[in-house]
Write a protein that holds these residues in place. Structure first.
Motif, PDB file in Angstrom:
ATOM      1  N   UNK A 184       0.833  -1.200   0.000  1.00  0.00           N
ATOM      2  CA  UNK A 184       0.000   0.000   0.000  1.00  0.00           C
ATOM      3  C   UNK A 184       0.872   1.255   0.000  1.00  0.00           C
ATOM      4  N   UNK A 185       0.603   2.163  -0.932  1.00  0.00           N
ATOM      5  CA  UNK A 185       1.429   3.369  -1.088  1.00  0.00           C
ATOM      6  C   UNK A 185       0.687   4.664  -0.774  1.00  0.00           C
ATOM      7  N   UNK A 186      -0.546   4.565  -0.296  1.00  0.00           N
ATOM      8  CA  UNK A 186      -1.289   5.775   0.043  1.00  0.00           C
ATOM      9  C   UNK A 186      -0.614   6.500   1.203  1.00  0.00           C
ATOM     10  N   UNK A 187      -0.790   7.820   1.256  1.00  0.00           N
ATOM     11  CA  UNK A 187      -0.162   8.597   2.318  1.00  0.00           C
ATOM     12  C   UNK A 187      -0.612   8.163   3.703  1.00  0.00           C
ATOM     13  N   UNK A 188      -1.875   7.708   3.808  1.00  0.00           N
ATOM     14  CA  UNK A 188      -2.386   7.301   5.115  1.00  0.00           C
ATOM     15  C   UNK A 188      -2.263   5.799   5.354  1.00  0.00           C
ATOM     16  N   UNK A 189      -1.536   5.094   4.495  1.00  0.00           N
ATOM     17  CA  UNK A 189      -1.327   3.661   4.691  1.00  0.00           C
ATOM     18  C   UNK A 189      -0.563   3.440   5.999  1.00  0.00           C
TER      19      UNK A 189
END
Length: 266
Positions: A184-189
């Protein structure tokens, strides 16, 4: 040891589980960045821990001990045996982190009692808390939902030198597949949140990978210290490389071990 402000590429390490002191000593001399001796889920016991730490030379890689529990007696005994630091499991909040720090340091910073084991190499003693790097290094593990929710507060505890992620337990706690968590590469991961928190707090971010592919994902997520392979995994990789050389007369690049494959650029 490595100061968080100077980290550029991940420091790749080996996770020792077999409890064999001679093998562990050779791991620490092999060129890896660090070695963890696993007393929680590995075959190490008190005697093999002392033997492994007692055999090493002063110029070998740092050797950390993952203790079986956040227990002052266990932490103190691992450090008395000569460990460069401890990895403390199941730290779920500020109180747990403060207990781990107190057990790792002598007064006035902590509550550890003085008593190195006879014959152990003195890695740190009273007054060594003023050294320019963490002596000993206190890493606390984030493995649960409660720990993730409190990660900013945990990272702010004075004396916590590293947040260390156990991705398999954390993925179970979050109801995710471990590879889903890692990729997962989302900022909030979760992993991005942890490494961002560590950078903001000026401490290290560490994690267990166990394979070169997972090490590369953890490196991309910003982790500083990564356990790229286990001792058993490295034995298997060595056999594969030997077979490739025997077939072709030269090393097979596809069989490169985890320490070359797990760089941040991979």
């Amino acid at each position: 040891m490595t100061n968080a402000s100077t980290v550029r590429d991940p420091l790749l390490g080996a996770w020792a589980t077999l409890g064999e002191p001679r093998l562990t000593t050779e791991l620490a001399r092999s060129g890896v960045g660090w070695v963890a001796l696993d007393l929680q889920h590995g075959h190490f016991d008190d005697r093999s821990l002392r033997d492994a730490l007692g055999r090493r030379a002063a110029d070998t890689a740092p050797m950390l001990v993952r203790v079986a529990a956040n227990d002052a007696a266990l932490i103190g005994r691992a450090l008395d045996a000569g460990a460069d630091g401890v990895v403390v499991p199941l730290v779920n909040g500020v109180a747990d982190a403060e207990a781990a720090v107190a057990a790792s340091h002598y007064p006035p910073r902590g509550a550890r009692s003085w008593g190195p084991l006879p014959g152990s190499r003195a890695v740190h003693g009273p007054g060594s808390d003023d050294a320019p790097h963490a002596v000993p290094l206190c890493a606390v593990m984030i493995e649960t939902m409660a720990a993730l929710e409190a990660v900013e507060a945990i990272a702010a505890v004075p004396g916590v030198d590293m947040i260390f992620v156990g991705p398999f337990d954390l993925s179970l706690a979050l109801g995710l597949d471990v590879d889903e968590l890692l990729s997962s590469t989302e900022d909030d991961a979760p992993l991005r949140r942890i490494t961002r928190t560590c950078r903001q707090a000026g401490i290290l971010a560490g994690a267990y990978a166990g394979s070169s592919g997972r090490a590369a994902l953890l490196a991309a997520a910003g982790f500083d210290w990564i356990a790229a392979a286990t001792d058993t995994g490295l034995l298997a990789l060595g056999v594969q490389a030997l077979r490739a050389q025997a077939r072709t007369g030269r090393p097979d690049q596809s069989d490169q071990d985890a320490f070359s494959a797990g760089n941040a650029s991979s």
